[in-house]
Design a protein around this motif. Structure first.
Motif, PDB file in Angstrom:
ATOM      1  N   LEU A 189      -8.288  45.692  74.404  1.00 35.23           N
ATOM      2  CA  LEU A 189      -7.662  47.024  74.815  1.00 35.23           C
ATOM      3  C   LEU A 189      -6.783  47.936  74.802  1.00 35.23           C
ATOM      4  CD1 LEU A 189      -8.749  46.173  78.942  1.00 35.23           C
ATOM      5  CD2 LEU A 189     -10.165  48.044  77.562  1.00 35.23           C
ATOM      6  N   ALA A 190      -5.851  46.692  73.791  1.00 34.19           N
ATOM      7  CA  ALA A 190      -4.179  47.560  73.438  1.00 34.19           C
ATOM      8  C   ALA A 190      -4.710  48.021  71.616  1.00 34.19           C
ATOM      9  CB  ALA A 190      -3.263  46.065  72.995  1.00 34.19           C
ATOM     10  N   GLY A 191      -5.037  47.630  71.161  1.00 34.65           N
ATOM     11  CA  GLY A 191      -5.710  47.927  69.862  1.00 34.65           C
ATOM     12  C   GLY A 191      -5.426  46.979  68.832  1.00 34.65           C
ATOM     13  N   LEU A 192      -5.597  45.966  69.538  1.00 31.14           N
ATOM     14  CA  LEU A 192      -4.454  44.914  68.461  1.00 31.14           C
ATOM     15  C   LEU A 192      -5.915  43.880  67.976  1.00 31.14           C
ATOM     16  CD1 LEU A 192      -1.962  43.940  71.045  1.00 31.14           C
ATOM     17  CD2 LEU A 192      -1.434  45.169  68.676  1.00 31.14           C
ATOM     18  N   SER A 193      -6.897  43.813  68.627  1.00 30.81           N
ATOM     19  CA  SER A 193      -7.897  42.953  67.906  1.00 30.81           C
ATOM     20  C   SER A 193      -7.940  43.361  66.535  1.00 30.81           C
ATOM     21  CB  SER A 193      -9.097  43.738  68.191  1.00 30.81           C
ATOM     22  OG  SER A 193      -9.504  43.377  69.271  1.00 30.81           O
ATOM     23  N   ASP A 194      -8.273  42.073  65.709  1.00 31.44           N
ATOM     24  CA  ASP A 194      -8.525  41.916  64.021  1.00 31.44           C
ATOM     25  C   ASP A 194      -9.825  42.058  63.850  1.00 31.44           C
ATOM     26  OD1 ASP A 194      -8.109  39.986  61.480  1.00 31.44           O
ATOM     27  OD2 ASP A 194      -9.862  40.356  62.096  1.00 31.44           O
ATOM     28  N   PRO A 195      -9.969  43.345  62.738  1.00 27.60           N
ATOM     29  CA  PRO A 195     -11.561  44.263  63.158  1.00 27.60           C
ATOM     30  C   PRO A 195     -12.584  43.172  62.405  1.00 27.60           C
ATOM     31  CG  PRO A 195      -9.578  45.331  61.458  1.00 27.60           C
ATOM     32  CD  PRO A 195      -8.875  43.710  62.129  1.00 27.60           C
ATOM     33  N   VAL A 196     -11.283  42.202  61.318  1.00 23.75           N
ATOM     34  CA  VAL A 196     -12.834  41.264  60.544  1.00 23.75           C
ATOM     35  C   VAL A 196     -13.369  40.085  61.482  1.00 23.75           C
ATOM     36  CG1 VAL A 196     -13.627  40.229  58.386  1.00 23.75           C
ATOM     37  CG2 VAL A 196     -12.027  42.487  58.680  1.00 23.75           C
ATOM     38  N   ARG A 197     -12.331  39.630  62.143  1.00 26.00           N
ATOM     39  CA  ARG A 197     -12.541  38.437  62.913  1.00 26.00           C
ATOM     40  C   ARG A 197     -13.291  38.493  64.180  1.00 26.00           C
ATOM     41  NH1 ARG A 197      -7.378  36.340  64.123  1.00 26.00           N
ATOM     42  NH2 ARG A 197      -6.126  37.130  62.204  1.00 26.00           N
ATOM     43  N   GLY A 198     -12.760  39.828  64.832  1.00 31.39           N
ATOM     44  CA  GLY A 198     -12.725  40.179  66.074  1.00 31.39           C
ATOM     45  C   GLY A 198     -12.101  39.456  67.193  1.00 31.39           C
ATOM     46  N   TRP A 199     -11.682  38.300  66.448  1.00 27.20           N
ATOM     47  CA  TRP A 199     -11.421  37.619  67.341  1.00 27.20           C
ATOM     48  C   TRP A 199      -9.361  36.950  67.281  1.00 27.20           C
ATOM     49  CZ3 TRP A 199      -9.072  32.991  64.831  1.00 27.20           C
ATOM     50  CH2 TRP A 199      -9.515  33.124  63.968  1.00 27.20           C
ATOM     51  N   GLY A 200      -8.218  37.362  68.017  1.00 27.22           N
ATOM     52  CA  GLY A 200      -6.815  36.994  67.743  1.00 27.22           C
ATOM     53  C   GLY A 200      -6.532  38.421  67.687  1.00 27.22           C
ATOM     54  N   ARG A 201      -5.620  38.723  66.482  1.00 28.96           N
ATOM     55  CA  ARG A 201      -5.200  39.259  66.559  1.00 28.96           C
ATOM     56  C   ARG A 201      -4.667  39.906  65.050  1.00 28.96           C
ATOM     57  NH1 ARG A 201       0.659  39.924  69.750  1.00 28.96           N
ATOM     58  NH2 ARG A 201       1.439  41.959  69.294  1.00 28.96           N
ATOM     59  N   ARG A 202      -4.275  41.651  64.958  1.00 25.42           N
ATOM     60  CA  ARG A 202      -4.078  42.129  63.693  1.00 25.42           C
ATOM     61  C   ARG A 202      -3.225  41.473  63.184  1.00 25.42           C
ATOM     62  NH1 ARG A 202      -6.443  47.503  65.037  1.00 25.42           N
ATOM     63  NH2 ARG A 202      -5.971  48.015  63.094  1.00 25.42           N
ATOM     64  N   ASP A 203      -3.892  42.107  62.178  1.00 25.18           N
ATOM     65  CA  ASP A 203      -2.337  42.081  60.729  1.00 25.18           C
ATOM     66  C   ASP A 203      -1.222  40.678  61.642  1.00 25.18           C
ATOM     67  OD1 ASP A 203      -2.740  44.784  60.143  1.00 25.18           O
ATOM     68  OD2 ASP A 203      -1.812  45.520  62.202  1.00 25.18           O
ATOM     69  N   GLU A 204      -2.018  39.625  60.945  1.00 20.94           N
ATOM     70  CA  GLU A 204      -1.648  38.313  61.543  1.00 20.94           C
ATOM     71  C   GLU A 204      -1.441  37.864  60.557  1.00 20.94           C
ATOM     72  OE1 GLU A 204      -2.153  36.405  64.836  1.00 20.94           O
ATOM     73  OE2 GLU A 204      -0.558  37.289  63.493  1.00 20.94           O
ATOM     74  N   SER A 205       0.274  37.194  60.478  1.00 21.69           N
ATOM     75  CA  SER A 205       0.084  35.792  59.980  1.00 21.69           C
ATOM     76  C   SER A 205       0.488  34.224  59.939  1.00 21.69           C
ATOM     77  CB  SER A 205       2.261  36.429  59.620  1.00 21.69           C
ATOM     78  OG  SER A 205       2.875  36.102  60.384  1.00 21.69           O
ATOM     79  N   TRP A 206       0.227  33.149  59.279  1.00 25.20           N
ATOM     80  CA  TRP A 206       0.154  32.500  59.565  1.00 25.20           C
ATOM     81  C   TRP A 206       1.022  31.122  59.054  1.00 25.20           C
ATOM     82  CZ3 TRP A 206      -4.293  32.154  62.279  1.00 25.20           C
ATOM     83  CH2 TRP A 206      -4.933  33.325  62.622  1.00 25.20           C
ATOM     84  N   THR A 207       1.920  31.785  59.206  1.00 28.65           N
ATOM     85  CA  THR A 207       3.089  30.043  59.278  1.00 28.65           C
ATOM     86  C   THR A 207       3.311  29.678  60.187  1.00 28.65           C
ATOM     87  OG1 THR A 207       4.669  32.416  58.437  1.00 28.65           O
ATOM     88  CG2 THR A 207       6.024  30.012  58.712  1.00 28.65           C
ATOM     89  N   PHE A 208       3.278  29.703  61.431  1.00 29.36           N
ATOM     90  CA  PHE A 208       3.027  28.752  62.624  1.00 29.36           C
ATOM     91  C   PHE A 208       2.088  27.505  61.926  1.00 29.36           C
ATOM     92  CE2 PHE A 208       2.815  25.526  66.204  1.00 29.36           C
ATOM     93  CZ  PHE A 208       1.153  26.056  66.470  1.00 29.36           C
ATOM     94  N   MET A 209       0.817  28.138  61.048  1.00 23.61           N
ATOM     95  CA  MET A 209      -0.275  27.594  60.775  1.00 23.61           C
ATOM     96  C   MET A 209       0.204  26.045  59.872  1.00 23.61           C
ATOM     97  SD  MET A 209      -3.064  26.958  62.296  1.00 23.61           S
ATOM     98  CE  MET A 209      -2.081  26.572  64.272  1.00 23.61           C
ATOM     99  N   LYS A 210       0.821  27.138  58.654  1.00 23.79           N
ATOM    100  CA  LYS A 210       1.060  26.099  57.696  1.00 23.79           C
ATOM    101  C   LYS A 210       2.378  25.037  57.857  1.00 23.79           C
ATOM    102  CE  LYS A 210       0.463  30.186  54.661  1.00 23.79           C
ATOM    103  NZ  LYS A 210       0.844  31.689  54.998  1.00 23.79           N
ATOM    104  N   ALA A 211       2.911  25.929  58.450  1.00 20.72           N
ATOM    105  CA  ALA A 211       4.286  24.684  58.810  1.00 20.72           C
ATOM    106  C   ALA A 211       3.402  22.999  59.758  1.00 20.72           C
ATOM    107  CB  ALA A 211       4.840  25.084  59.738  1.00 20.72           C
ATOM    108  N   LEU A 212       2.253  23.799  60.755  1.00 18.19           N
ATOM    109  CA  LEU A 212       2.278  22.561  61.411  1.00 18.19           C
ATOM    110  C   LEU A 212       1.310  21.725  60.366  1.00 18.19           C
ATOM    111  CD1 LEU A 212       1.315  21.274  64.237  1.00 18.19           C
ATOM    112  CD2 LEU A 212      -1.062  23.178  64.661  1.00 18.19           C
ATOM    113  N   ALA A 213       0.724  22.098  59.367  1.00 16.52           N
ATOM    114  CA  ALA A 213      -0.534  21.090  58.882  1.00 16.52           C
ATOM    115  C   ALA A 213       0.725  20.390  57.525  1.00 16.52           C
ATOM    116  CB  ALA A 213      -0.637  22.388  57.534  1.00 16.52           C
ATOM    117  N   GLY A 214       1.609  20.880  57.557  1.00 18.81           N
ATOM    118  CA  GLY A 214       2.869  20.536  56.818  1.00 18.81           C
ATOM    119  C   GLY A 214       3.449  19.621  58.359  1.00 18.81           C
ATOM    120  N   LEU A 215       3.008  19.197  59.203  1.00 15.87           N
ATOM    121  CA  LEU A 215       3.787  18.213  59.839  1.00 15.87           C
ATOM    122  C   LEU A 215       2.385  16.949  60.742  1.00 15.87           C
ATOM    123  CD1 LEU A 215       5.909  20.235  62.160  1.00 15.87           C
ATOM    124  CD2 LEU A 215       6.547  18.850  60.139  1.00 15.87           C
ATOM    125  N   GLY A 216       1.335  17.467  59.617  1.00 20.49           N
ATOM    126  CA  GLY A 216      -0.532  16.759  60.038  1.00 20.49           C
ATOM    127  C   GLY A 216      -0.299  16.707  61.436  1.00 20.49           C
ATOM    128  N   GLY A 217      -0.143  18.475  62.166  1.00 19.01           N
ATOM    129  CA  GLY A 217      -0.668  18.326  62.941  1.00 19.01           C
ATOM    130  C   GLY A 217      -2.945  19.097  63.317  1.00 19.01           C
TER     131      GLY A 217
END
Ligand code: FO1
Length: 316
Positions: free
Chosen positions: A60-88
């Motif tokens: 509804l907000a026009g923020l969907s990721d057009p490929v995945r269909g879920w999550g937000r468009r124009d996304e960055s993944w810094t948090f995921m990388k940092a979490l992986a680095g912590l064994g999360g």
């Protein structure tokens, strides 16, 4: 035609048609209430994740990721990388922008807000006027019975990528869950024009909503035609495991097999323009149109077709 429209939505296909309906009713977008599945919700990394609510809000907000269909468009993944680095735990991918949604919702819930209130605040922050309602503010959790035993939904869907063959489902907590009051109120409006069941997975997106006590009965009693849109096109699901589940459950992978699950609940069913009109399903009027939603215009067109199908019943 005027009047209030209620739609049941889950998953990516549901979010797309929900968006189409909001566009189709844009002139009077207060005339749309979305009832969204929360059976996919789960607690993860200390956060309350609500995928189907977020898919609708992002659409509804026009923020969907057009490929995945879920999550937000124009996304960055810094948090995921940092979490992986912590064994999360990184099996469930949370983009940086998407993470803000889960953090803000989780904070509000921890402060005592209901899921409805938290969702309404997020919608307001994102400029959405359509009402987006969880089916219940009480926890309902879809669990999948597979050849490997019972699995929580996101374990099945994401961690195991829908590989285990399904044998059945249960919606833990549904029997004690209270239907969200505004959901029941919307279904009881005398000025209802249509109830639309979006092209969502019948087993894990639509049936959890119908499993919340009172919702199915409210739909059956409603003063409006109920139109379901096929999630199956040409023997396949556009996204997600609906077709695989149907095969594993011994069902034909057709729109007709989905319509058969809704006999007694729906007045009309929309099949794709390339698929046959089923026969032998009493009490259901079938319509045919293009149901693949690749563009925003497709979403608008399908929404208009669903409303037009409903209007063929509205003798008012
Ligand atoms: N689906 C995936 O297949 N992989 C993921 O990593 C993933 C992350 C994710 C994060 C937030 C969100 O709202 C949805 C997410 N989904 C992911 C989709 C989600 O599992 C499904 O959208 C619903 O649960 C079923 O439609």
């Amino acid at each position: 035609m005027t009047g209030h429209v209620v739609a049941l939505s889950g998953g990516v296909g549901g979010a797309k048609l929900a968006h189409g309906l909001a566009l189709a009713l844009a002139s009077a977008s207060e005339d749309l209430t979305l009832i969204v599945n929360t059976g996919d919700d789960f607690e993860h990394l200390g956060l309350h994740i609500a995928p189907d609510l977020d898919s609708v809000v992002y659409a509804l907000a026009g923020l969907s990721d057009p490929v995945r269909g879920w999550g937000r468009r124009d996304e960055s993944w810094t948090f995921m990388k940092a979490l992986a680095g912590l064994g999360g735990d990184t099996w469930f991918q949370l983009g940086d922008g998407d993470l803000a949604m889960h953090v803000q919702r989780s904070l509000r819930l921890a402060q005592g807000a209901t899921l409805t209130q938290a969702t309404a605040e997020l919608c307001q922050a994102l400029g959405i006027v359509t009402r987006v309602l969880p089916m219940s503010d009480d926890p309902v959790r879809t669990r999948v019975r597979t050849e490997e035993g019972w699995l929580d939904f996101q374990d099945y869907f994401v961690r195991l990528q829908c590989r285990p063959a399904v044998r059945g489902f249960t919606f833990a907590g549904a029997e004690g869950a209270r239907a969200q009051p505004d959901v029941l109120a919307a279904l009881q409006r005398p000025d209802l024009r249509a109830i639309i069941i979006c092209p969502s997975n019948p087993f894990v997106s639509v049936e959890p909503i119908l499993a919340v006590p009172g919702i199915r009965a409210a739909i059956e009693r409603a003063a409006a035609p109920v139109i379901a849109v096929t999630p199956i096109i040409g023997g396949k699901a556009i996204k997600g495991p609906a077709a695989k589940m149907m095969t594993e459950l011994g069902l034909e992978v057709t729109g007709a097999a989905v319509a058969a699950r809704y006999v007694g609940l729906i007045d009309g069913f929309i099949v794709d323009q390339g698929d046959p009109i089923p026969d032998g399903l009493s009490g259901i009027r079938f319509f045919r149109t293009a149901t693949l939603m690749s563009t925003t215009d497709d979403r608008l067109s399908l929404a208009r077709a669903a409303l037009a199908a409903a209007d063929t019943f509205n003798t008012r």
